[in-house]
Design an enzyme around this catalytic site. Structure first.
Site, PDB file in Angstrom:
ATOM      1  CE1 TYR A 112      -2.904  -2.873  -0.857  1.00 10.14           C
ATOM      2  CE2 TYR A 112      -1.064  -1.953   0.392  1.00 10.14           C
ATOM      3  CZ  TYR A 112      -2.147  -1.790  -0.456  1.00 10.14           C
ATOM      4  OH  TYR A 112      -2.468  -0.529  -0.893  1.00 10.14           O
ATOM      5  CE1 TYR A 151       1.490   1.269   2.152  1.00  6.23           C
ATOM      6  CE2 TYR A 151      -0.894   1.032   2.339  1.00  6.23           C
ATOM      7  CZ  TYR A 151       0.249   1.211   1.564  1.00  6.23           C
ATOM      8  OH  TYR A 151       0.124   1.339   0.205  1.00  6.23           O
ATOM      9  NE  ARG A 161       0.578   6.518  -0.381  1.00  2.00           N
ATOM     10  CZ  ARG A 161      -0.282   6.198  -1.362  1.00  2.00           C
ATOM     11  NH1 ARG A 161      -0.203   5.019  -1.957  1.00  2.00           N
ATOM     12  NH2 ARG A 161      -1.207   7.046  -1.764  1.00  2.00           N
TER      13      ARG A 161
END
Length: 246
Positions: A112, A151, A161
């Site tokens: 992210y 990740y 995830r």
């Protein structure tokens, strides 16, 4: 269009039995975040029930295209280019027009664009990881992005995830925001995810899975995934915070 405030009704509170429990030991952070006392409900204020109202003029020309909305001129985000499209509908299959759909996600490497994301995957300088679109008169939406990567996350020793995209749907008022996330058909990580495992309904993960849609693929550009969002009814999309619905 002016609204008659005499016609404004309170939003329907969520049914806590229809989505993951607040306390789920397999999802470690829920242990500290889950409430220890009984929940208290408050009635909606007029401000919550009547605004804000979103309009098409609030969107930029590339808000629906995450491959370029943060990119330098002439550049594009790195990764597998995909189209996500579908309808936002009510329980009867009728499209919901004018709904604001926001999306946010990791980049193709699973990272992210956030200062607290410590995963060692590289950042993509041309990918911001967020976008938004408003449904048309038939409730239809589409946006272009790159398929996010899986990740690791510090839950258990080796939890990952699956690839996913977070999304929220806004209605006519601020309290009408429904939040969830979609997964991708065929991803073996879905069944291994502790967060997915908190869903009480075994069919819920299927309702959160976008299907490969080759009929809407853009040749030599992007594959397409179909994901319909159902706000109410037996086949409604599972949301993290069901402020209204079944």
């Amino acid at each position: 269009m002016m609204r008659n405030y005499n016609d404004v009704h309170p939003f329907i509170p969520r049914d806590l039995d229809l989505h993951p429990p607040s306390y789920a030991p397999g999802y470690k952070t829920s242990v500290l975040r889950s409430p220890r006392l009984s929940l208290v409900s408050f009635t909606n204020s007029l401000t919550e029930a009547t605004g804000p109202v979103f309009g098409h003029d609030l969107l930029g020309p590339n808000d629906h295209d995450l491959t370029v909305n943060y990119a330098e001129p002439g550049e594009s985000a790195i990764g597998e280019r995909i189209i996500v499209h579908g309808y936002v509908t009510d329980a009867h299959g009728k499209g919901v027009p004018g709904a604001l759909l926001e999306v946010w996600q990791a980049n193709s490497g699973g990272r992210y664009r956030h200062i607290r994301d410590g995963y060692l995957a590289p950042l993509d300088p041309n990918f911001g990881g967020c976008g938004r679109v408003i449904t048309d008169e038939n409730g239809y939406y589409w946006y272009r992005t790159v398929r996010p990567g899986a990740y690791p996350w510090p839950n258990r020793a080796n939890d990952w995830r699956p690839a996913h995209i977070h999304f929220s749907v806004f209605g006519s008022g601020f309290a009408q925001r429904l939040i969830s996330q979609l997964y991708f058909e065929g991803d073996p990580m879905i069944g291994l995810c502790p967060i997915v495992g908190t869903l009480p309904d075994p069919e819920a993960a299927d309702l959160l899975t976008a299907r490969l849609d080759m009929d809407n693929t853009i040749p030599f550009d992007a594959r397409a995934y179909r994901f319909d969002i159902v706000l109410r009814g037996r086949r409604s999309t599972p949301f993290e915070n069901k402020l209204e619905g079944n």
